[in-house]
Scaffold this motif. Structure first.
Motif, PDB file in Angstrom:
ATOM      1  N   GLY A 230       0.808  -1.233   0.000  1.00 51.26           N
ATOM      2  CA  GLY A 230       0.000   0.000   0.000  1.00 51.26           C
ATOM      3  C   GLY A 230       0.830   1.267   0.000  1.00 51.26           C
ATOM      4  N   SER A 231       2.106   1.167   0.402  1.00 53.52           N
ATOM      5  CA  SER A 231       2.971   2.357   0.379  1.00 53.52           C
ATOM      6  C   SER A 231       3.635   2.537  -0.990  1.00 53.52           C
ATOM      7  N   GLY A 232       3.415   1.603  -1.905  1.00 52.69           N
ATOM      8  CA  GLY A 232       4.008   1.695  -3.238  1.00 52.69           C
ATOM      9  C   GLY A 232       3.110   2.487  -4.187  1.00 52.69           C
ATOM     10  N   LEU A 233       3.589   2.675  -5.405  1.00 53.30           N
ATOM     11  CA  LEU A 233       2.851   3.475  -6.401  1.00 53.30           C
ATOM     12  C   LEU A 233       1.461   2.888  -6.670  1.00 53.30           C
ATOM     13  N   LEU A 234       1.399   1.633  -7.056  1.00 58.43           N
ATOM     14  CA  LEU A 234       0.098   1.035  -7.376  1.00 58.43           C
ATOM     15  C   LEU A 234      -0.781   0.897  -6.133  1.00 58.43           C
ATOM     16  N   GLY A 235      -0.190   0.338  -5.068  1.00 55.06           N
ATOM     17  CA  GLY A 235      -0.969   0.066  -3.848  1.00 55.06           C
ATOM     18  C   GLY A 235      -1.589   1.317  -3.244  1.00 55.06           C
TER      19      GLY A 235
ATOM     20  N   HIS B  62       2.350  -1.541   4.632  1.00 52.98           N
ATOM     21  CA  HIS B  62       3.675  -1.018   4.272  1.00 52.98           C
ATOM     22  C   HIS B  62       4.728  -1.956   4.845  1.00 52.98           C
ATOM     23  N   HIS B  63       5.964  -1.764   4.419  1.00 44.78           N
ATOM     24  CA  HIS B  63       7.074  -2.532   4.985  1.00 44.78           C
ATOM     25  C   HIS B  63       8.084  -1.579   5.621  1.00 44.78           C
ATOM     26  N   LYS B  64       8.742  -0.751   4.787  1.00 44.58           N
ATOM     27  CA  LYS B  64       9.731   0.195   5.354  1.00 44.58           C
ATOM     28  C   LYS B  64       9.244   1.631   5.360  1.00 44.58           C
ATOM     29  N   ASN B  65       8.191   1.922   4.622  1.00 45.99           N
ATOM     30  CA  ASN B  65       7.716   3.318   4.497  1.00 45.99           C
ATOM     31  C   ASN B  65       6.295   3.463   5.035  1.00 45.99           C
ATOM     32  N   PRO B  66       6.158   3.709   6.342  1.00 48.76           N
ATOM     33  CA  PRO B  66       4.824   3.762   6.943  1.00 48.76           C
ATOM     34  C   PRO B  66       3.951   4.868   6.351  1.00 48.76           C
TER      35      PRO B  66
ATOM     36  N   LEU C  42       1.775  -2.573   9.255  1.00 45.40           N
ATOM     37  CA  LEU C  42       3.135  -3.065   9.023  1.00 45.40           C
ATOM     38  C   LEU C  42       3.047  -4.547   8.650  1.00 45.40           C
ATOM     39  N   PHE C  43       3.714  -4.911   7.574  1.00 47.62           N
ATOM     40  CA  PHE C  43       3.511  -6.257   7.039  1.00 47.62           C
ATOM     41  C   PHE C  43       4.773  -6.690   6.299  1.00 47.62           C
ATOM     42  N   ASP C  44       5.299  -7.863   6.643  1.00 42.90           N
ATOM     43  CA  ASP C  44       6.442  -8.401   5.909  1.00 42.90           C
ATOM     44  C   ASP C  44       5.996  -9.702   5.262  1.00 42.90           C
ATOM     45  N   ILE C  45       5.903  -9.696   3.946  1.00 43.14           N
ATOM     46  CA  ILE C  45       5.342 -10.883   3.269  1.00 43.14           C
ATOM     47  C   ILE C  45       6.273 -12.091   3.325  1.00 43.14           C
ATOM     48  N   THR C  46       7.522 -11.876   3.763  1.00 43.96           N
ATOM     49  CA  THR C  46       8.424 -13.026   3.869  1.00 43.96           C
ATOM     50  C   THR C  46       8.226 -13.779   5.186  1.00 43.96           C
TER      51      THR C  46
ATOM     52  N   LEU D 198       9.698  -6.608  -4.480  1.00 41.73           N
ATOM     53  CA  LEU D 198      10.942  -5.867  -4.714  1.00 41.73           C
ATOM     54  C   LEU D 198      10.934  -5.542  -6.194  1.00 41.73           C
ATOM     55  N   THR D 199      10.807  -4.266  -6.538  1.00 41.84           N
ATOM     56  CA  THR D 199      10.533  -3.889  -7.928  1.00 41.84           C
ATOM     57  C   THR D 199      11.758  -3.343  -8.676  1.00 41.84           C
ATOM     58  N   ASN D 200      12.865  -3.155  -7.953  1.00 39.85           N
ATOM     59  CA  ASN D 200      14.065  -2.636  -8.612  1.00 39.85           C
ATOM     60  C   ASN D 200      14.788  -3.805  -9.292  1.00 39.85           C
TER      61      ASN D 200
ATOM     62  N   TYR E  23      16.509 -11.782 -13.216  1.00 38.95           N
ATOM     63  CA  TYR E  23      16.137 -12.463 -11.970  1.00 38.95           C
ATOM     64  C   TYR E  23      14.825 -11.923 -11.397  1.00 38.95           C
ATOM     65  N   TYR E  24      14.629 -10.601 -11.449  1.00 38.14           N
ATOM     66  CA  TYR E  24      13.361 -10.013 -10.991  1.00 38.14           C
ATOM     67  C   TYR E  24      12.203 -10.703 -11.708  1.00 38.14           C
ATOM     68  N   ALA E  25      12.302 -10.763 -13.032  1.00 38.16           N
ATOM     69  CA  ALA E  25      11.230 -11.340 -13.845  1.00 38.16           C
ATOM     70  C   ALA E  25      11.014 -12.814 -13.503  1.00 38.16           C
TER      71      ALA E  25
ATOM     72  N   THR F 176      11.580 -14.278 -10.632  1.00 40.71           N
ATOM     73  CA  THR F 176      10.930 -14.435  -9.316  1.00 40.71           C
ATOM     74  C   THR F 176       9.452 -14.057  -9.389  1.00 40.71           C
ATOM     75  N   LYS F 177       9.120 -13.071 -10.226  1.00 42.43           N
ATOM     76  CA  LYS F 177       7.700 -12.703 -10.371  1.00 42.43           C
ATOM     77  C   LYS F 177       6.936 -13.845 -11.050  1.00 42.43           C
ATOM     78  N   LEU F 178       7.576 -14.488 -12.035  1.00 44.40           N
ATOM     79  CA  LEU F 178       6.926 -15.625 -12.703  1.00 44.40           C
ATOM     80  C   LEU F 178       6.779 -16.795 -11.732  1.00 44.40           C
TER      81      LEU F 178
ATOM     82  N   VAL G 111       5.540  -0.823 -16.830  1.00 47.61           N
ATOM     83  CA  VAL G 111       5.976   0.571 -16.604  1.00 47.61           C
ATOM     84  C   VAL G 111       4.876   1.421 -15.963  1.00 47.61           C
ATOM     85  N   LEU G 112       4.692   1.209 -14.666  1.00 46.08           N
ATOM     86  CA  LEU G 112       3.646   1.951 -13.943  1.00 46.08           C
ATOM     87  C   LEU G 112       4.035   3.420 -13.814  1.00 46.08           C
ATOM     88  N   TYR G 113       3.050   4.303 -13.935  1.00 46.45           N
ATOM     89  CA  TYR G 113       3.313   5.731 -13.712  1.00 46.45           C
ATOM     90  C   TYR G 113       2.112   6.380 -13.034  1.00 46.45           C
TER      91      TYR G 113
HETATM   92  N1  NAP Z   1       6.760  -0.253 -11.260  1.00 48.07           N
HETATM   93  C1  NAP Z   1       6.622  -0.837 -12.447  1.00 48.07           C
HETATM   94  O1  NAP Z   1       6.904  -0.233 -13.481  1.00 48.07           O
HETATM   95  C2  NAP Z   1       6.096  -2.251 -12.534  1.00 48.07           C
HETATM   96  C3  NAP Z   1       6.108  -2.894 -13.786  1.00 48.07           C
HETATM   97  C4  NAP Z   1       5.599  -4.197 -13.865  1.00 48.07           C
HETATM   98  C5  NAP Z   1       5.101  -4.819 -12.726  1.00 48.07           C
HETATM   99  N2  NAP Z   1       5.120  -4.186 -11.539  1.00 48.07           N
HETATM  100  C6  NAP Z   1       4.562  -4.868 -10.363  1.00 48.07           C
HETATM  101  O2  NAP Z   1       3.529  -4.051  -9.850  1.00 48.07           O
HETATM  102  C7  NAP Z   1       3.483  -4.155  -8.421  1.00 48.07           C
HETATM  103  C8  NAP Z   1       3.462  -2.780  -7.811  1.00 48.07           C
HETATM  104  O3  NAP Z   1       4.625  -2.080  -8.207  1.00 48.07           O
HETATM  105  P1  NAP Z   1       4.945  -0.603  -7.651  1.00 48.07           P
HETATM  106  O4  NAP Z   1       5.835   0.068  -8.645  1.00 48.07           O
HETATM  107  O5  NAP Z   1       3.688   0.037  -7.206  1.00 48.07           O
HETATM  108  O6  NAP Z   1       5.838  -0.988  -6.391  1.00 48.07           O
HETATM  109  P2  NAP Z   1       6.704  -0.017  -5.459  1.00 48.07           P
HETATM  110  O7  NAP Z   1       6.237   1.387  -5.609  1.00 48.07           O
HETATM  111  O8  NAP Z   1       8.143  -0.326  -5.704  1.00 48.07           O
HETATM  112  O9  NAP Z   1       6.291  -0.528  -4.011  1.00 48.07           O
HETATM  113  C9  NAP Z   1       6.603  -1.822  -3.587  1.00 48.07           C
HETATM  114  C10 NAP Z   1       5.786  -2.116  -2.364  1.00 48.07           C
HETATM  115  O10 NAP Z   1       6.170  -3.405  -1.856  1.00 48.07           O
HETATM  116  C11 NAP Z   1       6.394  -3.264  -0.444  1.00 48.07           C
HETATM  117  N3  NAP Z   1       7.344  -4.284   0.011  1.00 48.07           N
HETATM  118  C12 NAP Z   1       8.625  -4.473  -0.386  1.00 48.07           C
HETATM  119  N4  NAP Z   1       9.161  -5.511   0.302  1.00 48.07           N
HETATM  120  C13 NAP Z   1       8.188  -5.990   1.123  1.00 48.07           C
HETATM  121  C14 NAP Z   1       8.113  -7.037   2.089  1.00 48.07           C
HETATM  122  N5  NAP Z   1       9.165  -7.830   2.354  1.00 48.07           N
HETATM  123  N6  NAP Z   1       6.939  -7.229   2.757  1.00 48.07           N
HETATM  124  C15 NAP Z   1       5.875  -6.445   2.510  1.00 48.07           C
HETATM  125  N7  NAP Z   1       5.877  -5.426   1.628  1.00 48.07           N
HETATM  126  C16 NAP Z   1       7.030  -5.207   0.951  1.00 48.07           C
HETATM  127  C17 NAP Z   1       6.917  -1.850  -0.286  1.00 48.07           C
HETATM  128  O11 NAP Z   1       6.788  -1.430   1.060  1.00 48.07           O
HETATM  129  P3  NAP Z   1       7.689  -0.227   1.674  1.00 48.07           P
HETATM  130  O12 NAP Z   1       7.830   0.797   0.573  1.00 48.07           O
HETATM  131  O13 NAP Z   1       6.852   0.262   2.826  1.00 48.07           O
HETATM  132  O14 NAP Z   1       8.985  -0.821   2.080  1.00 48.07           O
HETATM  133  C18 NAP Z   1       5.979  -1.106  -1.234  1.00 48.07           C
HETATM  134  O15 NAP Z   1       4.740  -0.872  -0.617  1.00 48.07           O
HETATM  135  C19 NAP Z   1       4.662  -5.033  -8.036  1.00 48.07           C
HETATM  136  O16 NAP Z   1       4.205  -6.323  -7.776  1.00 48.07           O
HETATM  137  C20 NAP Z   1       5.561  -5.028  -9.247  1.00 48.07           C
HETATM  138  O17 NAP Z   1       6.305  -6.221  -9.356  1.00 48.07           O
HETATM  139  C21 NAP Z   1       5.605  -2.906 -11.414  1.00 48.07           C
END
Ligand code: NAP
Length: 289
Positions: free
Chosen positions: A9-14, A31-35, A41-45, A68-70, A130-132, A134-136, A157-159
């Protein structure tokens, strides 16, 4: 009121779900690191924590956007990437099967190798980095649960407006500051307005759709042309944008050349319009004013 649990929920899409659907549903974000405000507070691992939180909240639906989106960081930190993106998704799926919550897992256009482009939901995957991978693997974990009601929503490419930079907000910033930027002409995607993807995911829940959906923008475009559209919509100086090639950048993770996705199925099944970049950027301009 039905309850939706949004991971990441602290990310762009969420961060978009409260705005898109907060008047209709009780939206619980994590959120995980960014409240954030009213965020859990939630750690999916942490398998036990995931099970405890989801069973105690007992949501009607879980939209799993945390990851992890980087992509370059994931290449350098494979174990951490696997724990979050693959095993973390498995943890969520297990809990959702127990509570009977509908799960929508947010995946990526990077599951394809990009040799062809305009991929449909039926096309064969072949991740490059590797990112791709793990998502698959996250997608594959979910498919193993016989009693899970799930959908997979792939984005690209979310914006949108967010506290952290994304491609669009970065281009706007650079051009406003009068900086020249070099943008590649040889990487094609389907840029996706985060608000529009969130709307599609809400529809997946409301229409109880299952299987894979390409919830992306309705346009195949390269990064350079996308950057020029940004300049045009926001009245910025497009002469500061220089065309370049991917070979001029050293990047850890390999990127697909053309991971654009076909949106026929999502538009037909959900009765929703997926926005092209001009429409998405104009939406951003409108909500900013
Ligand atoms: N961004 C893109 O262009 C893009 C493209 C294709 C697919 N996607 C997919 O779309 C989804 C959303 O992407 P986004 O860009 O909105 O992501 P984002 O802004 O990078 O945010 C990632 C989110 O995941 C949370 N997170 C990270 N590690 C975690 C953990 N161990 N436990 C719980 N939460 C954790 C972060 O929490 P904190 O920030 O609080 O740490 C943050 O809320 C992702 O699944 C991504 O793979 C994104």
């Amino acid at each position: 009121m039905k309850r939706l649990f949004i991971t990441g929920g602290s990310g762009l899409l969420g961060s978009k779900f409260k705005y898109i659907a907060g008047s209709k549903y009780e939206i619980v974000t994590t959120h995980h690191k960014n409240p954030g405000e009213n965020s859990v507070l939630f750690d999916i691992t942490d398998e036990n924590d995931v099970m405890n939180k989801i069973t105690s909240l007992n949501p009607d639906a879980v939209i799993h956007a945390a990851a992890l989106t980087n992509v370059d960081y994931c290449e350098d930190h494979p174990k951490e990437a696997w724990n979050v993106n693959a095993k973390g998704t498995d943890n969520i799926a297990k809990a959702c099967e127990k509570t009977g919550s509908k799960l929508t897992y947010v995946s990526t256009d990077f599951v394809f190798d990009g040799e062809r482009g305009m991929y449909s939901e039926e096309d064969k995957t072949n991740p490059l980095g590797y990112y791709a991978s793990t998502k698959l693997e996250g997608e594959e974990f979910i498919r193993q649960y016989d009693d899970l009601n799930y959908a997979i929503a792939r984005v690209s490419v979310l914006y949108g407006w967010h506290t952290r930079m994304n491609f669009v907000t970065w281009v706007i910033d650079e051009l406003k500051n009068g900086n020249e930027i070099n943008i590649v002409t040889d990487q094609y995607n389907s840029p996706t307005l985060a608000d529009n993807a969130a709307e599609a995911m809400i529809k997946i829940f409301e229409k109880d759709k299952t299987g894979i959906y390409h919830t992306v923008g309705d346009e195949r475009i390269n990064r350079f042309d996308f950057a020029r559209n940004i300049a045009e919509v926001f009245d910025l100086d497009s002469s500061l944008i220089n065309p370049t090639k991917s070979t001029n950048f050293v990047q850890k993770a390999k990127r697909p050349k053309d991971s654009s996705l076909n949106v026929e199925k999502v538009q037909r099944d959900l009765g929703i319009k997926m926005l092209n970049t001009t429409e998405g950027l104009n939406y951003m301009k409108k909500v900013m004013q």
